[in-house]
Design a protein around this motif. Structure first.
Motif, PDB file in Angstrom:
ATOM      1  N   VAL A  28     103.491-114.179 139.586  1.00 10.28           N
ATOM      2  CA  VAL A  28     102.159-114.547 140.092  1.00 10.28           C
ATOM      3  C   VAL A  28     101.735-115.868 139.445  1.00 10.28           C
ATOM      4  N   GLY A  29     101.977-116.000 138.150  1.00  6.73           N
ATOM      5  CA  GLY A  29     101.657-117.232 137.435  1.00  6.73           C
ATOM      6  C   GLY A  29     102.410-118.444 137.978  1.00  6.73           C
ATOM      7  N   HIS A  30     103.633-118.225 138.441  1.00  3.65           N
ATOM      8  CA  HIS A  30     104.426-119.311 139.045  1.00  3.65           C
ATOM      9  C   HIS A  30     103.989-119.592 140.482  1.00  3.65           C
ATOM     10  N   GLY A  31     103.123-118.747 141.027  1.00  2.78           N
ATOM     11  CA  GLY A  31     102.661-118.923 142.406  1.00  2.78           C
ATOM     12  C   GLY A  31     103.665-118.465 143.447  1.00  2.78           C
ATOM     13  N   LEU A  32     104.634-117.624 143.040  1.00  3.59           N
ATOM     14  CA  LEU A  32     105.685-117.197 143.968  1.00  3.59           C
ATOM     15  C   LEU A  32     105.416-115.856 144.635  1.00  3.59           C
ATOM     16  N   VAL A  33     104.601-115.006 144.003  1.00  2.00           N
ATOM     17  CA  VAL A  33     104.262-113.715 144.587  1.00  2.00           C
ATOM     18  C   VAL A  33     102.772-113.464 144.436  1.00  2.00           C
ATOM     19  N   THR A  34     102.310-112.517 145.210  1.00  5.93           N
ATOM     20  CA  THR A  34     100.929-112.064 145.114  1.00  5.93           C
ATOM     21  C   THR A  34     100.928-110.544 145.198  1.00  5.93           C
ATOM     22  N   ARG A  35      99.840-109.952 144.714  1.00 11.40           N
ATOM     23  CA  ARG A  35      99.673-108.498 144.817  1.00 11.40           C
ATOM     24  C   ARG A  35      98.568-108.219 145.825  1.00 11.40           C
ATOM     25  N   ARG A  36      98.720-107.097 146.533  1.00 16.08           N
ATOM     26  CA  ARG A  36      97.667-106.664 147.451  1.00 16.08           C
ATOM     27  C   ARG A  36      97.664-105.145 147.486  1.00 16.08           C
ATOM     28  N   GLU A  37      96.564-104.610 147.918  1.00 15.60           N
ATOM     29  CA  GLU A  37      96.420-103.157 148.046  1.00 15.60           C
ATOM     30  C   GLU A  37      97.244-102.675 149.231  1.00 15.60           C
ATOM     31  N   ASP A  38      97.908-101.539 149.074  1.00 25.23           N
ATOM     32  CA  ASP A  38      98.652-100.931 150.169  1.00 25.23           C
ATOM     33  C   ASP A  38      97.641-100.364 151.161  1.00 25.23           C
ATOM     34  N   PRO A  39      97.716-100.768 152.433  1.00 29.45           N
ATOM     35  CA  PRO A  39      96.727-100.284 153.405  1.00 29.45           C
ATOM     36  C   PRO A  39      96.796 -98.774 153.643  1.00 29.45           C
ATOM     37  N   ASN A  40      97.923 -98.154 153.336  1.00 30.47           N
ATOM     38  CA  ASN A  40      98.076 -96.718 153.560  1.00 30.47           C
ATOM     39  C   ASN A  40      97.728 -95.879 152.338  1.00 30.47           C
ATOM     40  N   ASP A  41      97.694 -96.516 151.158  1.00 33.49           N
ATOM     41  CA  ASP A  41      97.397 -95.789 149.920  1.00 33.49           C
ATOM     42  C   ASP A  41      96.814 -96.776 148.919  1.00 33.49           C
ATOM     43  N   ARG A  42      95.500 -96.727 148.751  1.00 39.17           N
ATOM     44  CA  ARG A  42      94.811 -97.712 147.907  1.00 39.17           C
ATOM     45  C   ARG A  42      95.244 -97.650 146.450  1.00 39.17           C
ATOM     46  N   ARG A  43      95.895 -96.594 146.039  1.00 38.07           N
ATOM     47  CA  ARG A  43      96.358 -96.488 144.653  1.00 38.07           C
ATOM     48  C   ARG A  43      97.578 -97.363 144.393  1.00 38.07           C
ATOM     49  N   ILE A  44      98.257 -97.764 145.457  1.00 32.30           N
ATOM     50  CA  ILE A  44      99.500 -98.533 145.328  1.00 32.30           C
ATOM     51  C   ILE A  44      99.223-100.009 145.554  1.00 32.30           C
ATOM     52  N   ARG A  45      99.753-100.830 144.651  1.00 34.20           N
ATOM     53  CA  ARG A  45      99.677-102.285 144.802  1.00 34.20           C
ATOM     54  C   ARG A  45     101.021-102.761 145.329  1.00 34.20           C
ATOM     55  N   ARG A  46     100.987-103.555 146.382  1.00 36.96           N
ATOM     56  CA  ARG A  46     102.191-104.116 146.976  1.00 36.96           C
ATOM     57  C   ARG A  46     102.368-105.540 146.465  1.00 36.96           C
ATOM     58  N   VAL A  47     103.607-105.936 146.273  1.00 33.25           N
ATOM     59  CA  VAL A  47     103.935-107.288 145.843  1.00 33.25           C
ATOM     60  C   VAL A  47     104.622-107.966 147.018  1.00 33.25           C
ATOM     61  N   GLU A  48     104.222-109.185 147.302  1.00 35.33           N
ATOM     62  CA  GLU A  48     104.842-109.922 148.399  1.00 35.33           C
ATOM     63  C   GLU A  48     104.962-111.392 148.038  1.00 35.33           C
ATOM     64  N   LEU A  49     105.879-112.076 148.715  1.00 35.25           N
ATOM     65  CA  LEU A  49     106.081-113.492 148.457  1.00 35.25           C
ATOM     66  C   LEU A  49     104.919-114.315 149.004  1.00 35.25           C
ATOM     67  N   THR A  50     104.599-115.365 148.297  1.00 34.76           N
ATOM     68  CA  THR A  50     103.644-116.360 148.790  1.00 34.76           C
ATOM     69  C   THR A  50     104.441-117.370 149.628  1.00 34.76           C
ATOM     70  N   PRO A  51     103.763-118.296 150.298  1.00 36.79           N
ATOM     71  CA  PRO A  51     104.513-119.348 150.996  1.00 36.79           C
ATOM     72  C   PRO A  51     105.464-120.106 150.056  1.00 36.79           C
ATOM     73  N   ALA A  52     105.051-120.332 148.813  1.00 42.10           N
ATOM     74  CA  ALA A  52     105.942-121.004 147.851  1.00 42.10           C
ATOM     75  C   ALA A  52     107.157-120.136 147.537  1.00 42.10           C
TER      76      ALA A  52
END
Length: 160
Positions: A80-104
């Protein structure tokens, strides 16, 4: 000589040729983006895992990396600090955080995937058209065989 012996020898020869071609292309091509990044091997693994799927939970990443959730949290924090991924809430289960790539992050994985392509294209350019047709047909068969190894993988991720 049995058919199995011949197949084993051919498979060995093809593997050696692939390895030798990889070494040749690595020596005669600009440095890979892998060497330009400041990522650790585990960070790079996370980026590559995420490049083949939309997102992953910490649990998914923990399983793929063979490390605990605490370690995954630290790896993801640095990405996240490198700007390569971001975290977001899982739409199906708010307890789970999903990690996904950023455009970078996507751009980095594209640069990595394309790193050897230019040299390989130059090499292919030296072959005649009938040989390219034959190679295309064989690679198509390899792609179909690879799909049987990982049937759930998206088409762009089944080979390679």
């Amino acid at each position: 000589m049995s058919v199995d012996d011949e197949r084993d020898r051919l498979i060995d020869r093809i593997g050696e040729t692939q390895r030798d071609l990889g070494r040749f292309l690595a020596q005669h091509h600009p440095p890979s983006p892998l060497f330009d990044s400041n990522l650790t091997l585990r960070q790079l693994k996370v980026v590559m895992i995420l490049s083949s799927q939309d997102s992953a939970s910490g649990q998914d990443l923990s399983h793929h990396l063979g490390v605990g959730l605490g370690t995954v949290t630290g790896i993801v924090d640095r990405l996240v600090g490198h700007g390569l991924v971001t975290r977001r809430e899982d739409p199906n289960d708010r307890r789970i955080r999903r990690v996904e790539l950023t455009p970078a992050g996507h751009a980095l994985t594209e640069r990595i995937a394309d790193a050897g392509l230019d040299g390989f294209r130059r090499l292919l350019g030296l072959l005649d058209t009938p040989t390219l047709r034959d190679l295309s047909a064989v690679l198509g068969k390899i792609q179909v065989a690879a799909a049987t190894l990982h049937p759930a993988a998206p088409p762009s991720q089944k080979v390679g």
